[in-house]
Design a protein around this motif. Structure first.
Motif, mmCIF file in Angstrom:
data_model
loop_
_atom_site.group_PDB
_atom_site.id
_atom_site.type_symbol
_atom_site.label_atom_id
_atom_site.label_comp_id
_atom_site.label_asym_id
_atom_site.label_seq_id
_atom_site.Cartn_x
_atom_site.Cartn_y
_atom_site.Cartn_z
ATOM 1 N N HIS A 1 15.329 -2.833 -0.185
ATOM 2 C CA HIS A 1 13.897 -2.874 0.115
ATOM 3 C C HIS A 1 13.191 -3.938 -0.722
ATOM 4 C CE1 HIS A 1 13.899 1.644 1.422
ATOM 5 N NE2 HIS A 1 14.523 0.868 2.268
ATOM 6 N N GLY A 2 12.137 -4.481 -0.152
ATOM 7 C CA GLY A 2 11.356 -5.454 -0.897
ATOM 8 C C GLY A 2 11.968 -6.842 -0.765
ATOM 9 N N ARG B 1 7.776 -5.035 -15.170
ATOM 10 C CA ARG B 1 6.889 -4.756 -14.046
ATOM 11 C C ARG B 1 6.844 -5.925 -13.064
ATOM 12 N NH1 ARG B 1 1.438 -5.251 -12.545
ATOM 13 N NH2 ARG B 1 0.490 -3.256 -11.955
ATOM 14 N N ASN C 1 -1.893 -9.217 -3.959
ATOM 15 C CA ASN C 1 -1.390 -8.482 -2.800
ATOM 16 C C ASN C 1 -2.196 -8.932 -1.601
ATOM 17 O OD1 ASN C 1 -1.015 -6.563 -5.268
ATOM 18 N ND2 ASN C 1 0.435 -5.837 -3.748
ATOM 19 N N TYR D 1 0.851 -1.182 0.000
ATOM 20 C CA TYR D 1 0.000 0.000 0.000
ATOM 21 C C TYR D 1 0.893 1.241 0.000
ATOM 22 C CZ TYR D 1 -3.939 -2.979 1.227
ATOM 23 O OH TYR D 1 -4.915 -3.936 1.222
ATOM 24 N N GLY E 1 11.549 -6.017 -5.898
ATOM 25 C CA GLY E 1 11.516 -4.774 -5.120
ATOM 26 C C GLY E 1 11.987 -3.658 -6.023
ATOM 27 N N PRO E 2 11.927 -2.420 -5.533
ATOM 28 C CA PRO E 2 12.327 -1.293 -6.383
ATOM 29 C C PRO E 2 13.789 -1.411 -6.833
ATOM 30 C CG PRO E 2 11.586 -0.538 -4.198
ATOM 31 C CD PRO E 2 11.501 -2.012 -4.190
ATOM 32 N N THR E 3 14.051 -1.128 -8.093
ATOM 33 C CA THR E 3 15.437 -1.240 -8.583
ATOM 34 C C THR E 3 16.299 -0.156 -7.945
ATOM 35 O OG1 THR E 3 15.113 0.247 -10.479
ATOM 36 C CG2 THR E 3 14.608 -2.066 -10.832
ATOM 37 N N THR E 4 15.644 0.851 -7.390
ATOM 38 C CA THR E 4 16.389 1.968 -6.826
ATOM 39 C C THR E 4 16.729 1.754 -5.355
ATOM 40 O OG1 THR E 4 14.234 2.916 -6.406
ATOM 41 C CG2 THR E 4 15.366 3.638 -8.373
ATOM 42 N N HIS E 5 16.190 0.729 -4.744
ATOM 43 C CA HIS E 5 16.429 0.458 -3.319
ATOM 44 C C HIS E 5 16.710 -1.024 -3.144
ATOM 45 C CE1 HIS E 5 15.896 3.876 -0.689
ATOM 46 N NE2 HIS E 5 14.821 4.271 -1.344
ATOM 47 N N ASP F 1 -1.606 -6.183 4.561
ATOM 48 C CA ASP F 1 -0.446 -5.293 4.482
ATOM 49 C C ASP F 1 -0.042 -4.941 3.060
ATOM 50 O OD1 ASP F 1 0.624 -7.670 3.672
ATOM 51 O OD2 ASP F 1 2.078 -7.839 5.298
ATOM 52 N N GLY F 2 -0.735 -5.486 2.077
ATOM 53 C CA GLY F 2 -0.470 -5.119 0.690
ATOM 54 C C GLY F 2 0.718 -5.818 0.049
ATOM 55 N N ILE F 3 1.437 -6.612 0.835
ATOM 56 C CA ILE F 3 2.662 -7.232 0.319
ATOM 57 C C ILE F 3 2.328 -8.206 -0.822
ATOM 58 C CG2 ILE F 3 4.569 -8.800 0.970
ATOM 59 C CD1 ILE F 3 4.838 -5.872 1.994
ATOM 60 N N VAL F 4 3.212 -8.223 -1.830
ATOM 61 C CA VAL F 4 3.020 -9.089 -2.984
ATOM 62 C C VAL F 4 3.180 -10.551 -2.568
ATOM 63 C CG1 VAL F 4 3.964 -9.748 -5.233
ATOM 64 C CG2 VAL F 4 3.902 -7.322 -4.553
ATOM 65 N N ILE G 1 10.056 -6.362 -11.167
ATOM 66 C CA ILE G 1 10.173 -5.411 -10.055
ATOM 67 C C ILE G 1 9.263 -5.833 -8.899
ATOM 68 C CG2 ILE G 1 9.717 -3.005 -9.376
ATOM 69 C CD1 ILE G 1 10.819 -2.156 -12.137
ATOM 70 N N ARG G 2 8.089 -6.340 -9.236
ATOM 71 C CA ARG G 2 7.201 -6.822 -8.157
ATOM 72 C C ARG G 2 7.829 -7.997 -7.410
ATOM 73 N NH1 ARG G 2 1.949 -8.865 -8.822
ATOM 74 N NH2 ARG G 2 1.187 -7.853 -6.961
ATOM 75 N N MET H 1 7.991 3.032 -12.582
ATOM 76 C CA MET H 1 7.776 1.583 -12.448
ATOM 77 C C MET H 1 8.398 0.985 -11.192
ATOM 78 S SD MET H 1 6.962 -1.347 -14.722
ATOM 79 C CE MET H 1 7.230 -0.922 -16.342
ATOM 80 N N ASP H 2 9.261 1.709 -10.522
ATOM 81 C CA ASP H 2 9.820 1.140 -9.300
ATOM 82 C C ASP H 2 8.779 1.010 -8.194
ATOM 83 O OD1 ASP H 2 12.668 0.493 -9.699
ATOM 84 O OD2 ASP H 2 12.671 2.552 -10.459
#
Ligand code: HEM
Ligand code: SF4
Lengths: 166, 557, 97
Positions: free
Chosen positions: C91-92, C77, C8, B52, C84-88, C12-15, C80-81, B418-419
Motif C-alpha cells: 500500500h502507498g 514519520r 496532501n 484521508y 507508505g505504511p511499514t505494515t502494508h 483525495d488526501g494523497i501525499v 513512512i509518508r 505512526m504507520d
C-alpha cells in the motif's frame, strides 16, 4: 457589519458601547455587562431600552436578577468553535423565559446559524462575507429533521415523543 | 436490532445532503480548510499521514449482516480491500478520497449507517458491552438506552461545539466489558435495594495525556432520568470546561480542577432545575425501543453439545478455539463466539472485505443475523448454538479467522500508530505483530493465561495502554522510537491505571522486555489460577523492575 | 539541512511533494531538493497560491538526507509518508517503487 434578524437583513437601531464610553440617556445601547453592573442604579428609574453584552466566561447568575430590565442580550462568540453561548441561550429562553432579542456577535458563520436559531438566538451580527452572501441568497445550510425540538419550535411529526417539547 | 424508521432515515439523508454540500463548497474553494475541518471532523473525515481516513460509527457495536456486507463493499470499491475496527466500536477506512466520501456516506445510509459525530468536539459514537443482550451475567440489555442516547445526542444544537470530544459508554453487567470508567460518562446498569433497575453513573474518566478513572457521581439514577441527567452533566461541562488549552479541555480536567464534590453539586443543581421539563423518558418509550433489541428466539438445546464434544476429542486445535473464544451465553447450549481479528503476526483489528463477507454469512446461517464489534477490536457472534461450532470453525479457519486467542496475550489492542496516524510519535502495529509472533496462540500463550496488552503510538492513548495489564506507549526520544511500559492497569469494574516500570525500551528491545515481564510473572505466580493482574497486585512493581532493569540489556535509555 | 516541501492533495488526501517549477508530484524522487532555509522560504512563498487555490492542504517542509541521487527523509514519520505504511508493503507509494 450587518444585522440579520428573523430571516432578513434589517437596520440595526442599537448602538454598541464600549468600556468607558458615555451612555446616552435615551438608551438603545448595547453595553458591556460590567458597565451595567456599575451603572444599574443610575438607570433604576428609567425605562429606556437597555441591552447588555455578555462575554462567554460570565454566568447567568451575574445578571439574571435584572433580566426583565433588558430588551436585548448579545452573547459573544469569540471563536465559532466556542459553544458556551448555545447553553446560555437555551437557559435564557427556556428556563428564564427571556423574550427580548438574543443576538449572536463575534465569529458568526453560516454553518452555525441553524444550531444557534435552534438554541433561541434570533439576531446575528454578520461580518463574514461568505456568510453574508449565503444569507442574502436565503441559503442556511442545515438539516430539516431533528431529534430534539428546538427552542420555540413546534415538534415535528415523527420526532421522538419522549424528547423535550416546547 | 434497532431499525430506522422514516424519521431516522430522513435525518441521515438530510445530514448526508448537508455534508455533501459542505464537501462541494470545500472543493470549490468557498470554504477554507479551517472552516471545513470542523465539518469534516463531525462527519468522521480525518486527514492522516497518507490520505484521508473515514471513521464510521457502529453504534454500541451492533451490526447486521447486511451492514457488514456493505462495509466489505466500501472496502473494496473505495479503499484497498480492508477496514480497521477500533477500540471505540467504529470502523476506519484508511484511503478514501474526499471527493468520494459523499458517495460512501450514501452507500452507508442505504444500510442505516453513518459517520456522524465520530469525530469533533461533540458527543461521539455511544459504545456498549459487546456481549449485551446475551451475556450470562447481565442485569439488562444496555443497548436500548444507548440507542436513546444516540438519538438524543445526534446533531444536538446545544452540544455540537463542546470544549472537546465527549464519549459515553454503557454496561449492563456487573462485569464491565465496555471500559465505562475511562469514558467521559459511564453508565452501569444496577439494581437498587428495592429491586428497581437504574444506572450507576461515572463521570470524568478518560485516557489521553492525563489519564483518570471516572468518579461515581450517582449510585442510582432512574432510567426515566437518563437524558435529563446526561444533559445536566454535558451542560455544566459545556459552560465551564476549559477552552484555553485543548489538552486540558476534557471533562476529566474540569472535574479534577473544580473538585469532584463541587462538580457533583453543580450537576445535581442543574438536574434539579431542569427536572420538570419533558426530557423524562416514559416507560412506554423505553419499552418501544427495547422491543427492537428483543433477544432472538433460540430453540432449546441440551447444555452439553455432542457435536462439540465429539469434535473436541478428535481435534485439539478446535478444542483450544472452543475454550478460548466461546463465552458463556445466558441460554444453555449456546455461546458467545469471539472471532479474533488478531491473527498471529497480523494487524490487530484489520479485516479484509472477504473476511467481512464471511462473517456476515456466518451470522446469517448460524448467528441470528447479529454481529458485534468489541472495543478489543474483535468481532463477536453473540448467539451461536454450540452444536454449530464445528461448522463455524471450519469456515473461519478457511479465511484465517480461527485464531484461538481471545483474551490471551496475542489478543492485543493496538492503535494505528505512526504507520497511519499523523499524531503518532512511534509505530504501534509492528510492535503488536512482533509480540504476537513471539507468544502466538499455542500452549505457551495458554499457560500464560488471561493477559491484555494494549499499545498506543502516542500519549493520546487511543490504544488504551494505561488500562492494559501490560501497557505499551510509543514515544520519540532524540529522533528514535522508545517504548514505555506500564503494568497492572485494568479497564473493567476494578478500573485502575497501570504503573510505569521506568525508562523506556527501544523498538528492538521492547519485545524482549515484554517477555521478561511475562517470564517474571510466570515465575512468581502462586498457581496458574493467579492471572497476571492478580499476581501484580499481590507483589507490586519491585520484582518486575528488578528483572527489567538489573540486567545488561533492555534499559537502553 | 536540505528540505523538501510536501502536502496532501485536497481532492483525495494523497501525499504530494513539490517539484521544481511548482508542480506537485507523488514520488519523493521527483521532488525539488531545497538546499537551505532561504530556498525553503522562497519556495514556501510560491506554494501559498496553491493553498489559496485549494489544491493542497497541510503544507510543510521536512528534512531529507541526499546521497548521490538518492533522497531519504531524515525522520521516521516522513519516511513512512514517502513510502507508505511499514505494515502494508503493497500500500502507498512503495507499491509503485
Ligand atoms: C488515526 C487517527 C486518530 C487520531 C488523529 C486520534 C486522535 C486522538 C486524540 C487527539 C486523542 C486524545 C484526546 C484527549 O485526550 O482529549 C484520542 C484519544 C482516543 N482515541 Fe483516538 N485518534 C485516532 C485514531 C483512533 C483509533 C484508531 C482508535 C481506536 C483504536 C481511537 C480511539 C481513541 C480512544 C479510545 C482514546 C482515548 C480515550 C479518551 O478519549 O480519553 N482513536 N484520539
Ligand atoms: S494513540 Fe496517538 S498514534 Fe495512536 S491513533 Fe491515537 S493519536 Fe494516533
Amino acid at each position: 457589519m450587518t444585522l440579520y434578524k428573523n430571516g432578513s437583513f434589517v437596520h440595526d437601531s442599537w448602538i454598541t458601547i464600549h468600556e468607558g464610553e458615555e451612555i446616552s440617556p435615551a438608551g438603545h445601547v448595547i453595553a458591556p455587562l460590567s458597565w451595567w453592573q456599575a451603572e444599574r442604579q443610575a438607570f433604576a428609574e428609567s425605562h429606556v431600552p437597555i441591552g447588555i453584552r455578555v462575554e462567554p466566561g460570565a454566568t447567568i447568575d451575574d445578571f439574571i436578577a435584572d433580566l426583565p430590565r433588558f430588551a436585548l442580550i448579545a452573547l459573544v462568540i469569540p471563536k465559532f468553535q466556542d459553544g458556551r453561548a448555545y447553553s446560555t441561550a437555551r437557559l435564557l429562553r427556556e428556563r428564564h423565559g427571556f423574550k427580548g432579542e438574543l443576538r449572536a456577535i463575534g465569529e458568526v458563520l453560516i454553518d452555525q446559524i441553524q444550531p444557534m436559531l435552534r438554541c433561541g438566538f434570533d439576531a446575528f451580527e454578520i461580518s463574514d462575507p461568505v456568510t453574508q452572501a449565503a444569507l442574502e441568497a436565503g441559503r442556511i445550510p442545515g438539516v430539516t429533521h431533528f431529534y430534539q425540538p428546538g427552542v420555540n419550535e413546534a415538534p415535528q411529526a415523527g420526532a421522538r415523543p419522549w424528547l423535550r417539547q416546547v | 436490532m434497532y431499525r430506522y424508521d422514516e424519521f431516522d432515515a430522513a435525518f441521515v439523508a438530510d445530514r448526508l445532503n448537508q455534508f455533501s454540500d459542505q464537501v462541494q463548497r470545500r472543493l470549490s474553494g468557498e470554504l477554507t480548510e479551517e472552516q471545513f475541518r470542523i465539518h469534516r471532523l463531525m462527519n468522521g473525515v480525518y486527514l492522516q499521514l497518507h490520505a484521508y481516513m473515514l471513521r464510521i460509527a457502529i453504534p454500541y457495536g451492533t451490526l447486521s449482516p447486511r451492514q457488514l456486507r456493505k462495509l466489505a463493499h466500501i472496502a473494496r470499491r473505495y479503499d484497498k480491500g480492508f477496514g480497521h475496527f477500533t477500540t471505540r466500536q467504529n470502523i476506519q477506512f484508511n484511503w478514501p478520497a474526499l471527493k468520494d466520501i459523499p458517495a460512501i456516506l450514501g452507500e452507508l445510509a442505504s444500510v442505516e449507517m453513518h459517520a456522524i459525530q465520530t469525530s469533533g468536539n461533540c458527543i461521539r459514537n455511544v459504545t456498549a458491552d459487546h456481549f449485551a443482550g446475551a451475556a450470562a451475567d447481565e442485569i439488562e440489555d444496555p443497548r436500548p438506552y444507548a440507542e436513546i442516547l444516540r438519538q438524543w445526542s445526534s446533531i444536538h444544537p446545544e452540544f455540537t461545539y463542546l470544549p472537546r470530544k465527549f464519549k459515553l459508554a454503557l454496561s449492563g453487567s456487573p462485569h464491565d466489558r465496555a471500559a465505562i470508567q475511562v469514558h467521559d460518562i459511564g453508565y452501569q446498569l444496577v439494581k437498587n435495594d428495592k429491586g428497581d433497575t437504574g444506572f450507576a453513573v461515572f463521570v470524568g474518566g478518560g485516557l489521553g495525556r492525563t489519564p483518570m478513572v471516572g468518579h461515581k457521581i450517582r449510585d442510582f439514577l432512574a432510567p426515566q432520568d437518563l437524558l435529563a441527567y446526561t444533559q445536566a452533566i454535558v451542560r455544566v461541562y459545556n459552560l465551564e470546561g476549559r477552552r484555553d488549552n485543548k489538552y486540558k479541555a476534557r471533562i476529566k480536567i474540569l472535574v479534577h480542577e473544580k473538585g469532584f464534590e463541587a462538580m457533583r453539586e453543580a450537576v445535581e443543581a442543574e438536574f434539579a432545575a431542569d427536572k420538570n421539563e419533558l426530557l423524562a423518558l416514559p416507560q412506554s418509550e423505553i419499552d418501544r425501543i427495547s422491543a427492537y433489541f428483543a433477544p432472538p428466539d433460540l430453540e432449546e438445546r441440551p447444555a452439553q453439545s455432542q457435536a462439540l464434544t465429539a469434535r473436541r476429542a478428535s481435534d485439539p486445535a478446535f478444542g483450544a478455539f472452543a475454550d478460548t473464544n466461546v463465552a458463556k451465553h445466558r441460554q444453555p447450549g449456546y455461546g458467545l463466539l469471539t472471532i479474533s481479528l488478531k491473527p498471529i503476526g497480523g494487524i490487530p483489528g484489520d479485516a479484509t472485505a472477504e473476511q467481512m463477507e464471511l462473517v456476515a454469512e456466518l451470522a446469517e446461517t448460524f448467528g441470528h443475523d447479529e454481529i458485534r464489534v468489541s472495543h478489543e477490536q474483535n468481532l463477536v457472534l453473540p448467539h451461536v448454538a454450540l452444536d454449530d461450532l464445528p461448522a463455524i470453525y471450519d469456515a473461519l479457519a478457511a479465511q484465517g479467522l480461527a485464531t484461538a486467542n481471545a483474551g490471551l496475550i496475542s489478543d492485543i489492542i493496538s492503535c494505528p500508530g505512526m504507520d497511519y496516524c499523523s499524531l503518532a510519535t512511534a509505530r504501534s502495529i509492528p510492535v503488536a505483530q512482533r509480540i504476537s509472533e513471539r507468544f502466538a496462540d499455542g500452549p505457551r500463550a495458554k499457560e500464560i493465561g488471561a493477559m491484555k496488552i494494549k499499545i498506543s503510538g502516542c500519549i493520546n492513548a487511543c490504544g488504551h495502554h494505561h488500562v492494559g495489564h501490560i501497557g505499551i506507549l510509543g514515544l520519540e526520544r532524540k529522533g528514535v522510537e522508545t517504548y514505555q511500559l506500564t503494568l497492572g492497569g485494568s479497564a473493567d469494574e476494578g478500573c485502575k491505571l497501570g504503573d510505569i516500570t521506568g525508562p523506556g525500551f527501544s523498538y528492538e528491545d521492547v519485545v524482549d522486555a515484554i517477555e521478561t515481564v511475562v517470564d517474571t510473572y510466570v515465575g512468581l505466580r502462586t498457581s496458574a489460577d493467579e492471572d497476571f493482574l492478580r499476581a501484580y497486585r499481590r507483589v507490586g512493581m519491585a520484582p518486575f523492575k528488578k528483572a527489567l532493569y538489573e540486567r545488561d540489556s533492555g534499559s537502553d535509555i | 539541512m536540505s528540505q523538501v516541501i510536501s502536502a496532501n492533495r485536497l481532492s483525495d488526501g494523497i501525499v504530494v511533494f513539490r517539484a521544481s517549477g511548482g508542480a506537485w508530484v507523488e514520488q519523493l524522487r521527483d521532488a525539488e531538493i531545497l538546499p537551505d532555509a532561504s530556498a525553503v522560504k522562497a519556495a514556501m512563498g510560491l506554494v501559498e497560491k496553491d493553498v489559496l487555490a485549494n489544491h493542497v492542504i497541510e503544507v510543510a517542509a521536512f528534512d531529507v538526507a541526499v546521497k548521490g541521487d538518492h533522497v531519504e527523509p531524515v525522520h521516521l514519520r516522513d519516511k513512512i509518508r514517502a513510502k507508505g505504511p511499514t505494515t502494508h508493503p503493497d500500500h502507498g507509494k512503495q507499491a509503485a517503487l
